[in-house]
Write a protein that holds these residues in place. Structure first.
Motif, mmCIF file in Angstrom:
data_model
loop_
_atom_site.group_PDB
_atom_site.id
_atom_site.type_symbol
_atom_site.label_atom_id
_atom_site.label_comp_id
_atom_site.label_asym_id
_atom_site.label_seq_id
_atom_site.Cartn_x
_atom_site.Cartn_y
_atom_site.Cartn_z
ATOM 1 N N THR A 30 -46.853 -18.326 47.741
ATOM 2 C CA THR A 30 -45.443 -18.375 48.469
ATOM 3 C C THR A 30 -44.688 -17.547 47.713
ATOM 4 O O THR A 30 -44.310 -17.601 46.484
ATOM 5 N N ILE A 31 -43.571 -16.743 48.349
ATOM 6 C CA ILE A 31 -42.768 -15.748 47.693
ATOM 7 C C ILE A 31 -41.596 -15.808 47.906
ATOM 8 O O ILE A 31 -41.153 -16.159 49.005
ATOM 9 N N ASP A 32 -40.565 -16.004 46.973
ATOM 10 C CA ASP A 32 -39.275 -15.937 47.186
ATOM 11 C C ASP A 32 -38.526 -14.621 47.215
ATOM 12 O O ASP A 32 -39.210 -13.654 46.548
ATOM 13 N N PHE A 33 -37.535 -14.486 47.911
ATOM 14 C CA PHE A 33 -36.730 -13.044 48.002
ATOM 15 C C PHE A 33 -35.135 -13.336 47.818
ATOM 16 O O PHE A 33 -34.606 -14.185 47.725
ATOM 17 N N MET A 34 -34.870 -12.210 47.063
ATOM 18 C CA MET A 34 -33.404 -12.207 46.617
ATOM 19 C C MET A 34 -33.062 -10.699 46.942
ATOM 20 O O MET A 34 -33.895 -9.900 46.865
ATOM 21 N N SER A 35 -31.770 -10.422 47.117
ATOM 22 C CA SER A 35 -31.389 -9.103 47.620
ATOM 23 C C SER A 35 -29.888 -8.808 47.094
ATOM 24 O O SER A 35 -28.816 -9.797 46.828
ATOM 25 N N THR A 36 -29.433 -7.653 46.634
ATOM 26 C CA THR A 36 -28.147 -7.396 46.444
ATOM 27 C C THR A 36 -27.279 -6.746 47.610
ATOM 28 O O THR A 36 -26.250 -6.571 47.260
ATOM 29 N N ALA A 37 -27.949 -7.015 49.060
ATOM 30 C CA ALA A 37 -27.252 -6.477 49.947
ATOM 31 C C ALA A 37 -25.944 -7.279 50.324
ATOM 32 O O ALA A 37 -26.020 -8.531 49.853
ATOM 33 N N THR A 38 -25.049 -6.811 50.661
ATOM 34 C CA THR A 38 -23.886 -7.489 51.094
ATOM 35 C C THR A 38 -23.565 -7.478 52.750
ATOM 36 O O THR A 38 -24.074 -6.729 53.347
ATOM 37 N N VAL A 39 -22.494 -8.304 52.996
ATOM 38 C CA VAL A 39 -22.021 -8.257 54.368
ATOM 39 C C VAL A 39 -21.553 -6.620 54.677
ATOM 40 O O VAL A 39 -21.037 -5.942 53.930
ATOM 41 N N SER A 40 -21.361 -6.618 56.338
ATOM 42 C CA SER A 40 -21.052 -5.457 56.527
ATOM 43 C C SER A 40 -19.340 -5.449 56.734
ATOM 44 O O SER A 40 -18.849 -6.540 56.906
ATOM 45 N N PRO A 41 -18.876 -4.276 57.176
ATOM 46 C CA PRO A 41 -17.136 -4.213 57.421
ATOM 47 C C PRO A 41 -16.972 -5.018 58.630
ATOM 48 O O PRO A 41 -15.816 -5.682 58.627
ATOM 49 N N GLY A 42 -17.809 -5.452 59.685
ATOM 50 C CA GLY A 42 -17.571 -6.154 60.658
ATOM 51 C C GLY A 42 -16.843 -5.341 61.868
ATOM 52 O O GLY A 42 -16.216 -4.108 61.551
ATOM 53 N N GLY A 43 -16.341 -6.017 62.587
ATOM 54 C CA GLY A 43 -15.594 -5.582 63.818
ATOM 55 C C GLY A 43 -16.325 -5.210 65.011
ATOM 56 O O GLY A 43 -15.516 -4.831 65.884
ATOM 57 N N THR A 65 -26.515 0.842 48.666
ATOM 58 C CA THR A 65 -28.016 1.048 48.619
ATOM 59 C C THR A 65 -28.543 -0.126 47.696
ATOM 60 O O THR A 65 -28.799 -0.117 46.495
ATOM 61 N N PRO A 66 -28.761 -1.311 48.351
ATOM 62 C CA PRO A 66 -29.212 -2.605 48.096
ATOM 63 C C PRO A 66 -30.743 -2.452 47.266
ATOM 64 O O PRO A 66 -31.382 -1.517 47.931
ATOM 65 N N VAL A 67 -31.092 -3.630 46.658
ATOM 66 C CA VAL A 67 -32.505 -3.676 46.278
ATOM 67 C C VAL A 67 -32.899 -5.063 46.920
ATOM 68 O O VAL A 67 -32.058 -6.010 46.952
ATOM 69 N N ILE A 68 -34.275 -5.435 47.072
ATOM 70 C CA ILE A 68 -34.809 -6.688 47.411
ATOM 71 C C ILE A 68 -35.830 -6.871 46.394
ATOM 72 O O ILE A 68 -36.574 -6.192 45.926
ATOM 73 N N THR A 69 -35.453 -8.213 45.474
ATOM 74 C CA THR A 69 -36.503 -8.811 44.747
ATOM 75 C C THR A 69 -37.387 -9.721 45.047
ATOM 76 O O THR A 69 -36.970 -10.639 46.051
ATOM 77 N N VAL A 70 -38.493 -9.495 44.831
ATOM 78 C CA VAL A 70 -39.776 -10.606 45.111
ATOM 79 C C VAL A 70 -40.195 -11.337 43.997
ATOM 80 O O VAL A 70 -40.426 -10.865 42.986
ATOM 81 N N LYS A 71 -40.484 -12.807 44.158
ATOM 82 C CA LYS A 71 -41.038 -13.457 42.901
ATOM 83 C C LYS A 71 -41.952 -14.438 43.275
ATOM 84 O O LYS A 71 -41.666 -15.165 44.395
ATOM 85 N N ASP A 72 -42.825 -14.590 42.821
ATOM 86 C CA ASP A 72 -44.059 -15.807 43.160
ATOM 87 C C ASP A 72 -43.411 -16.958 42.796
ATOM 88 O O ASP A 72 -42.962 -17.330 41.689
ATOM 89 N N ASN A 73 -43.371 -17.827 43.784
ATOM 90 C CA ASN A 73 -42.523 -19.007 43.638
ATOM 91 C C ASN A 73 -43.463 -19.895 42.668
ATOM 92 O O ASN A 73 -42.839 -20.924 41.980
ATOM 93 N N ALA A 74 -44.733 -19.872 42.364
ATOM 94 C CA ALA A 74 -45.423 -20.746 41.249
ATOM 95 C C ALA A 74 -45.229 -20.134 39.920
ATOM 96 O O ALA A 74 -45.309 -20.804 39.078
ATOM 97 N N ASP A 75 -45.431 -18.985 39.932
ATOM 98 C CA ASP A 75 -45.429 -18.220 38.494
ATOM 99 C C ASP A 75 -44.048 -17.286 38.568
ATOM 100 O O ASP A 75 -44.018 -16.093 39.017
ATOM 101 N N GLY A 76 -43.157 -17.763 37.911
ATOM 102 C CA GLY A 76 -41.816 -16.845 37.963
ATOM 103 C C GLY A 76 -41.674 -15.557 37.284
ATOM 104 O O GLY A 76 -41.073 -14.512 37.244
ATOM 105 N N SER A 77 -42.850 -15.486 36.453
ATOM 106 C CA SER A 77 -42.831 -14.318 35.764
ATOM 107 C C SER A 77 -43.267 -13.165 36.540
ATOM 108 O O SER A 77 -43.311 -11.917 36.058
#
Length: 361
Positions: free
Chosen positions: A1-14, A52-64
């Motif tokens: 099981t892989i967890d995901f995190m990102s620095t991406a933000t919302v768009s300007p919209g409209g 220019t965001p990044v996406i981080t993945v982490k093993d849910n069982a082994d956080g290291s």
């Protein structure tokens, strides 16, 4: 099981697309092959092309056990809408409600955006422009171009005052309200419907304008007004009546000053107010006023031979009519019944002639 995190933000919209990036929280059961490579079945969507965001993945069982992508460049999506912006170019602020004067210039341009509100670039030079009533094309510096100057010469307020058309995409400003520019000149007129009558009173109306001929509706309060005129004195030396110099009240750009009275029958009389002589110093002469005599007030009677008449000779009288100021009462015309009276008395008699003076009734 892989967890995901990102620095991406919302768009300007409209636009019509997503404004929040799609970054799943985790995926259960990512399968890695014999070379240690696993592909996600969940999908990601980034929506803000300014980052220019990044996406981080982490093993849910082994956080290291973690890893991070490199910076992801997010490209713009397809053209979704245009927007009328301030200034001549760039991703500037939208023109919503805006207040200006006829002395001001408002520069606007059209910009293109994708469905997420990302700025793609400015609309091309083929973009067409129009102005909404009470404004028109004459209030725009051009009908076609990436940018245009809104330079109104009339006042008014309207929603969608300036509209850009880029192909099938159309956008307009919010409500633009245009007020008069700085005060530039005055006009003076009388409230007379026609000629003035000697001894009759009337008013002078002073209106302030901006340089484009719009009534300066915010020109208000007490203003010094000095007066000059070309009216003459009446034949009986009565002088015309003109209000004294001093403060007059302007409301919405207009001052109505009563109390003028002309007394000499003549043509082409002008009255000139000077407003704020130590400041704005604006003058204007009224159109020429024709003054006609007032109603008949008295007769001037002369005998046929200038006041010396022979006892043997009959004579006539000349009756001239004047108004109260000594102007010939030119309006006293037609047939009138005149009564006569005299101080003449009977003669001493004794001769062949008349003894009783002939004075018609």
């Amino acid at each position: 099981t892989i967890d995901f995190m990102s620095t991406a933000t919302v768009s300007p919209g409209g636009g019509s697309g997503l404004t929040v990036p799609t970054v799943p929280v985790q995926e259960v059961g990512v399968v890695f092959d014999g070379s240690g490579v696993g592909a996600t079945s969940v999908t990601f969507q980034l929506v803000n092309s300014s980052e220019t965001p990044v996406i981080t993945v982490k093993d849910n069982a082994d956080g290291s056990l973690t890893g991070t992508t490199g910076s992801v460049a997010v490209s713009d999506g397809a053209l979704d809408f245009i927007r009328v912006n301030s200034g001549a170019a760039g991703d500037t602020s939208v023109i919503n409600d805006y207040t200006m004067t006829t002395d001001d210039v408002l520069t606007v341009h059209a910009s293109r955006y994708d469905g997420h509100g990302n700025y793609i670039g400015d609309s091309p030079g083929t973009t067409s422009w129009a102005a909404g009533l009470p404004f028109d094309g004459g209030d725009l510096s051009a009908g076609v171009g990436t940018s245009v100057d809104f330079v109104p010469d009339n006042v008014g307020s309207v929603v969608s005052a300036v509209t850009a058309t880029d192909g099938v995409e159309v956008d307009s400003t919010g409500t633009i309200t245009v007020n008069p520019g700085g005060v530039s000149y005055i006009e003076a007129v009388t409230d007379l419907a026609g000629d003035a009558t000697a001894g009759g009173t009337f008013s002078v109306i002073i209106t302030a304008y901006d340089v484009d001929g719009n009534v300066k509706t915010d020109y208000a309060g007490l203003k010094t007004v000095n007066w000059a005129h070309t009216a003459g004195n009446a034949p009986d030396l009565t002088v015309p009546v003109v209000p004294v110099d001093g403060f007059r009240t302007f409301n919405s750009g207009i001052a109505t000053v009563p109390g003028f009275m002309l007394v000499r029958a003549e043509a082409g009389v002008t009255i000139t107010p000077t407003v704020d002589p130590l400041g704005d110093n604006m003058s204007d002469a009224t159109p020429g006023v024709t003054v006609v005599a007032g109603i008949a007030d008295y007769y001037d009677v002369a005998t046929q031979n200038g006041g010396v008449e022979g006892a043997d000779t009959a004579f006539t009288l000349t009756v001239s009519t004047y108004d109260e100021y000594g102007n010939a009462a030119s309006g006293y015309v037609g047939a009138h019944t005149i009564d006569f009276m005299s101080t003449a008395t009977v003669s001493p008699g004794g001769g062949s002639g008349l003894t009783v003076p002939a004075v018609p009734v």
